[in-house]
Design a protein around this motif. Sequence first.
Motif, PDB file in Angstrom:
ATOM      1  N   ARG A 194      -4.902   4.835  -3.215  1.00  0.00           N
ATOM      2  CA  ARG A 194      -5.667   3.833  -2.467  1.00  0.00           C
ATOM      3  C   ARG A 194      -7.087   3.693  -3.001  1.00  0.00           C
ATOM      4  NH1 ARG A 194      -4.234   5.988   3.503  1.00  0.00           N
ATOM      5  NH2 ARG A 194      -4.449   7.947   2.342  1.00  0.00           N
ATOM      6  N   LEU A 197      -7.182   0.977  -5.564  1.00  0.00           N
ATOM      7  CA  LEU A 197      -7.271  -0.368  -5.019  1.00  0.00           C
ATOM      8  C   LEU A 197      -8.697  -0.682  -4.569  1.00  0.00           C
ATOM      9  CD1 LEU A 197      -3.946  -0.382  -2.972  1.00  0.00           C
ATOM     10  CD2 LEU A 197      -4.363  -1.440  -5.197  1.00  0.00           C
ATOM     11  N   TYR A 200     -10.882  -1.125  -7.866  1.00  0.00           N
ATOM     12  CA  TYR A 200     -10.025  -1.661  -8.917  1.00  0.00           C
ATOM     13  C   TYR A 200     -10.752  -2.111 -10.189  1.00  0.00           C
ATOM     14  CZ  TYR A 200     -11.388  -6.326  -7.280  1.00  0.00           C
ATOM     15  OH  TYR A 200     -12.113  -7.436  -6.932  1.00  0.00           O
ATOM     16  N   ILE A 218      -0.404  -6.915  -5.817  1.00  0.00           N
ATOM     17  CA  ILE A 218      -0.671  -5.770  -4.937  1.00  0.00           C
ATOM     18  C   ILE A 218      -2.085  -5.850  -4.379  1.00  0.00           C
ATOM     19  CG2 ILE A 218      -0.930  -3.260  -4.867  1.00  0.00           C
ATOM     20  CD1 ILE A 218       1.292  -3.100  -6.982  1.00  0.00           C
ATOM     21  N   LEU A 219      -3.044  -6.156  -5.237  1.00  0.00           N
ATOM     22  CA  LEU A 219      -4.439  -6.269  -4.787  1.00  0.00           C
ATOM     23  C   LEU A 219      -4.588  -7.368  -3.744  1.00  0.00           C
ATOM     24  CD1 LEU A 219      -6.286  -5.831  -8.207  1.00  0.00           C
ATOM     25  CD2 LEU A 219      -6.461  -4.295  -6.239  1.00  0.00           C
ATOM     26  N   TYR A 222      -3.218  -6.123  -0.499  1.00  0.00           N
ATOM     27  CA  TYR A 222      -4.017  -5.045   0.088  1.00  0.00           C
ATOM     28  C   TYR A 222      -5.249  -5.590   0.809  1.00  0.00           C
ATOM     29  CZ  TYR A 222      -6.103  -0.394   0.467  1.00  0.00           C
ATOM     30  OH  TYR A 222      -6.634   0.785   0.951  1.00  0.00           O
ATOM     31  N   ARG A 225      -5.233  -7.957   4.327  1.00  0.00           N
ATOM     32  CA  ARG A 225      -5.155  -7.366   5.662  1.00  0.00           C
ATOM     33  C   ARG A 225      -6.505  -7.494   6.372  1.00  0.00           C
ATOM     34  NH1 ARG A 225      -3.737  -1.518   4.613  1.00  0.00           N
ATOM     35  NH2 ARG A 225      -5.326  -1.906   3.032  1.00  0.00           N
ATOM     36  N   TRP A 239      -9.588  -0.516   5.481  1.00  0.00           N
ATOM     37  CA  TRP A 239      -8.459  -0.805   4.592  1.00  0.00           C
ATOM     38  C   TRP A 239      -7.736   0.486   4.215  1.00  0.00           C
ATOM     39  CZ3 TRP A 239     -12.260  -4.466   1.902  1.00  0.00           C
ATOM     40  CH2 TRP A 239     -12.005  -5.792   2.282  1.00  0.00           C
ATOM     41  N   PHE A 244      -0.079   0.550   4.732  1.00  0.00           N
ATOM     42  CA  PHE A 244       0.236  -0.306   3.585  1.00  0.00           C
ATOM     43  C   PHE A 244       1.589   0.137   3.049  1.00  0.00           C
ATOM     44  CE2 PHE A 244      -0.435  -1.880  -0.883  1.00  0.00           C
ATOM     45  CZ  PHE A 244      -0.577  -3.220  -0.543  1.00  0.00           C
ATOM     46  N   ASP A 245       2.231  -0.735   2.322  1.00  0.00           N
ATOM     47  CA  ASP A 245       3.577  -0.503   1.813  1.00  0.00           C
ATOM     48  C   ASP A 245       3.655   0.825   1.050  1.00  0.00           C
ATOM     49  OD1 ASP A 245       5.952  -0.577   0.227  1.00  0.00           O
ATOM     50  OD2 ASP A 245       6.020  -2.756   0.470  1.00  0.00           O
ATOM     51  N   LEU A 249       2.489   2.080  -2.796  1.00  0.00           N
ATOM     52  CA  LEU A 249       1.577   3.196  -3.047  1.00  0.00           C
ATOM     53  C   LEU A 249       2.218   4.237  -3.957  1.00  0.00           C
ATOM     54  CD1 LEU A 249      -0.053   3.707   0.478  1.00  0.00           C
ATOM     55  CD2 LEU A 249      -1.059   2.632  -1.538  1.00  0.00           C
TER      56      LEU A 249
END
Length: 428
Positions: A194, A197, A200, A218-219, A222, A225, A239, A244-245, A249
């Motif tokens: 995480r 992310l 990044y 993915i970004l 993320y 949300r 965050w 999150f999925d 991850l």
Amino acid sequence: MRTVPFKVRVGIGVCLLLVWAAVAAAQPPVGVGELNSLIDPHRPKPDPTGRVDRLQSFEMQLPLGDSDALTTFLIPGFQNYECGRCHQPAEIVEKAQARMQWALTRLKEMMPEVREIPIRQYIIQPYADALLQEGQLAHATFDTIRISPASILIDEKAYGRATHLHEVLHLSQPFLGHVNELEAYGLNVRSDPRFLLLNYPYFEDVMRAFFVPELDEILNAYFERSTRDKLNVPREVQWFLSDFDEDVLNRLATGVQSMTPVLEAASRLYRAHPLEAAYWSERTGIRSFLLDVAAVRTLTLPEAPVSGKAFQQAMDIFDLQMTKDDNTRLGYIIDRKNEAQMHLKHGMNIKDSSQRSILYFHYLKRRFLGTADEVDLSVPEAAREDFLNFVQAKLGGIEKMMELPGMTAVEKQAGRKLVDAIKQKSPR
């Protein structure tokens, strides 16, 4: 000042330290609402600039790591801000020692080549000032870590002590700039994807081009949300704590594991060429620069998506951007990689971000790898004056920081030592 004699070290350094470390490590993350309530009474107090000498502080000296030297743990303004209404200062300090001991041990496990960590002070700072601004989790200055009570809560309840590990590594670094953050966040992402992310820009091109091609999607997912406004919990922490999925991850964690040799190679490059590595990162405005170069040296490049004249045109576009020195000469903050990729997207109609990243890596290989495939970070003669000015500007920044109100004698002494060390590395 309270100094713990050597005979007491075993009691504090083994019993309490290990118990607190084990308990903290076993604690599951809290929810955003609960963390918000915990932070509320620990929000930064007003800046006491002009009244720093009037602060009534609690100070205690305890051992850390393998050194026989004692580290000063300081809570400036402990009485002024009525921290004693809810807390016992000695207990706060002993818990801080446990956190720091954990961070030092963890760093030694992850980066055994980093042998010396000059931690002489650990300051729990209840107020915000120029040395630890509001919204800043922590700050490694000179042989010193400054951290706020709210940040300690975030680090314990959400981040798994990633902030402490991050700041401990900063104390061992030889210079300043994006390269410092790249190396420190590189440790964090190895503990939890995480952090990749949340940070990044330091990792996205390597991850997208070599390990996780779907990173852009993915970004987007993320950061789409929602977060709650007007909370004491920063958006980044919200965050981080929000579900999150898990499959995603895990996919990222696998990518980070594969990227770890590149992270290690980037660290070796930085330690070997600290001034040059920092210069190229700032001149190009690319936070991930050193990791990107290490990837070119370490990994097998995918085939370029274009060839012939189109490939040469792409290389020329990168060269035009990457040879500009406005960032260091004029103080701009322009990511030259992004500028070049924008021209690839709109001028050459290369819409796929992964393809643009691959071309970027091909450019780095042509520009920064020598005939023996070794990285060459040397500064050309035409840029020598700019390089020297860059180093002098960084030295000036250190000198300016040492004059800030609230800077301790330990920090000033360590800052002067850092200045001398940088001057020895700087070309004449």
